[in-house]
Design an enzyme around this catalytic site. Sequence first.
Site, short mmCIF file in Angstrom:
data_model
loop_
_atom_site.label_atom_id
_atom_site.label_comp_id
_atom_site.label_asym_id
_atom_site.label_seq_id
_atom_site.Cartn_x
_atom_site.Cartn_y
_atom_site.Cartn_z
N TYR A 138 9.65 28.81 66.36
CA TYR A 138 8.98 28.74 67.64
C TYR A 138 9.11 27.35 68.27
CZ TYR A 138 4.95 26.68 65.08
OH TYR A 138 4.14 25.89 64.29
N ASP A 189 -2.08 27.00 66.50
CA ASP A 189 -1.94 26.27 65.23
C ASP A 189 -0.50 25.76 65.20
OD1 ASP A 189 -1.97 25.26 62.68
OD2 ASP A 189 -2.00 27.19 61.68
N ILE A 190 -0.23 24.76 66.02
CA ILE A 190 1.13 24.28 66.22
C ILE A 190 1.46 23.22 65.18
CG2 ILE A 190 2.75 23.30 67.87
CD1 ILE A 190 1.63 26.14 68.54
N GLU A 191 2.37 23.58 64.27
CA GLU A 191 2.74 22.68 63.18
C GLU A 191 4.22 22.34 63.21
OE1 GLU A 191 0.91 23.51 59.40
OE2 GLU A 191 -0.57 24.86 60.32
N ILE A 192 4.92 22.77 64.25
CA ILE A 192 6.30 22.34 64.50
C ILE A 192 6.27 21.44 65.72
CG2 ILE A 192 8.61 23.09 65.19
CD1 ILE A 192 8.16 25.64 63.60
#
Length: 353
Positions: A138, A189-192
Amino acid sequence: MFSTRSLAAATAAFALFTSSTADYNPSGKGNTAVYWGAGASQEVLSAYCYDKSIDIIPVAFVNAFPPQANGLIGVGMASNTVNGSPKYAGPGYAGNPPNPANDELWTDCSPIANALYDCQQNTKTKFLLSLGGAVGNYNLNNASDGVYLANLLWGAFGPWNATWVANGGIRPFDVSKTETIEFDGFDFDIEITPTDSVAGYTAAITQLRTLFAEHNAATGCNKEYLITGAPQCPIPDANMSDMIAQVAFDIVWPQFYNNPGCSARNWVTHTEAGTTPGFNFDKWESTLAGTASSGAQLYIGLLGGPQGTSATYSTDYLNPTEVKNLISAYAGQQSFGGVMIWDAVSSDGSVAP
């Protein structure tokens, strides 16, 4: 007061309050959110939505976005949430012709659809569709990507819209044309790491809020839709701090685990030793002040069990007594709203006695 399936950490948190009704209170301090969807061998959703200690369930994850998923999305949920089936044929994206190799969304999501419909008909639990996660494909390239994503999410997972459906819009979680699913908001929950200085995410959230308002104006229902966020606990969080500062979140639940310097375990260890902890709830509270999210409630994000993370950070799990002490120390804070638990599967082995 609690069912036998009550989560250990949730039970400890709720022990400070007079009641637990699985009825989210936007101004209360006793809310509990529990992630569900991404864990292997998880129980069906109804095993959790009927638990009266749980108010909010973020369903995880939408982990492929239109630029990567042929103009649609993909869901990275456990195998028992969908059936092995053909995938929706995406329309292509940004002028590129359709590429079936990039289709990611199953056409048969009946296991989760049936469970969601049962839960929404029979409980007051709020359901959020969670975007991102630690693993996925994503990214948003610009603000136009964000607006497109927001419109797609609203059409596919918001209230039933006859025009959307007539124009070929997908509704993957509906049971039937009359048994439809409507999420109560969206969790980020953006972890990239974003590659566009979060322009896409801020545009997506802005557009979602516009769609919320337009729907309420048209229907007169004045429903509260939520935007929530799950940053890592270090400040600033490299992936989410800028978007939380630029657009309004209703709830921010930092993950106070997996980062030793600011973890909840750090608070327990230093409090027991009589030294100053690095646990940074207070700093999160002061950081939100003066931003677009200054009105957000702040939850304490905790592990539901030691198996909810890697062996390296398994000691970040707090037992019920430790959770109760932590919540007792912070429940009086102005912005405190409750506890977030990652996740339903890891909590299953950590039921309070």
